[in-house]
Write an enzyme that holds these catalytic residues in place. Structure first.
Site: not given
Length: 300
Positions: A41-43, A45
């Site tokens: 979920v960071y950015g 993907g």
């Protein structure tokens, strides 16, 4: 085996672009670091995509311990077998890898039975898509339950880590998580070891315009650590730093790095200069009297 400091990539793809990320990764590896932590979920993907590109162009894949996470969705938590294994496949696609070194359940999902979540971790290893498995943001009883389940039957994969927030401003893990980790042979990975940036001392006099606390979306993330109790701890860290001739950042990192059960603090830097400052903490070992004083002032 991982380096005593890990590189967090939550800002990659959202505030930290590919060029800055490349500079950070090169700096980190040159300093002897190898643990790089990301999540699906960071950015949205993008963090995994950037890391995947850099593993082909900036560093040797074999020099990096790649850790990622799954289980958080826009609708909440989902640690079902269906979601986790599908998320892992998508992570591998973004990373351009056939396996990750450490795959972690991002958060405890009360709607999914432990045995289902843990079975997904077992399948990730048995299928070759992950080498080791762990959890993130599990409380003490949650970690103890999951770790015991995994050790109850031959062939299940033991949990190697629990990634939790841990710093001089957040010592709750010492009550249950760290004892559970020590008892089960699970290591602690400390996220936000600088107290969401507050322990660097940059908020001592005002809120910098370029800081997290000045941004609407992140203001609530930093606000809990801007009270009077936190200010006293920050001043003690600054006093210790002055006496040792180092930065408050180095003192705060060295403190959590050397706590029982901690394998590595994870530092997420917005710039290479910030990361370089964090890497200097590796040279610092706090004298016992300073460690004791910091323990006392932060013991709430």
């Amino acid at each position: 085996m991982v380096s005593r400091l890990g590189l967090g990539t939550m800002t990659w793809g959202e505030g930290t672009g590919p060029e800055e990320a490349a500079a950070q990764l090169a700096e980190f590896v040159d300093a002897g670091g190898n643990l790089v932590d990301t999540a699906d979920v960071y950015g949205g993907g993008r963090s995994e995509q950037i890391l995947g590109q850099l593993l082909r162009t900036v560093v040797d894949r074999d020099d990096i311990v790649v850790a990622t996470k799954a289980g958080v969705t826009p609708r909440g938590y989902d640690s079902s077998r269906r979601h986790l294994l599908a998320a892992l496949d998508r992570s591998l696609d973004r990373l351009c890898l056939d396996h990750v070194d450490l795959w972690q359940v991002h958060a405890h999902d009360p709607a999914t039975p432990y045995e289902e979540t843990m079975a997904a971790l077992d399948e990730a290893v048995s299928s070759g898509r992950a080498r080791y498995v762990g959890v993130s943001n599990y409380g003490g009883w949650q970690l103890a339950t999951a770790a015991t389940w995994q050790r109850a039957w031959p062939g299940r994969q033991p949990l190697v880590s629990d990634q939790v927030e841990y710093s001089l401003l957040q010592r709750d893990p010492e009550r249950e998580v760290v004892p559970a980790a020590l008892d089960s042979g699970t290591s602690v990975l400390a996220w936000s070891p600088l107290g969401r940036g507050v322990l660097t001392g940059k908020y001592r006099n005002a809120i910098p315009a370029d800081s997290r606390a000045a941004r609407d979306r992140l203001e609530d993330f930093v606000a809990p650590y801007l009270g009077e109790q936190s200010a006293r701890i920050v001043e003690s860290v600054a006093t210790a730093a002055d006496g040792l001739g180092v930065t408050p950042l180095a003192v705060a990192l060295a403190w959590v790095r050397d706590q029982p059960g901690v394998a590595a603090p994870l530092v997420g830097a917005r710039t290479t200069a910030q990361l370089r400052a964090a890497l200097q903490a590796e040279e610092l070992t706090l004298p016992d009297e300073i460690r004791d004083a910091l323990d006392d002032v932060s013991d709430v």
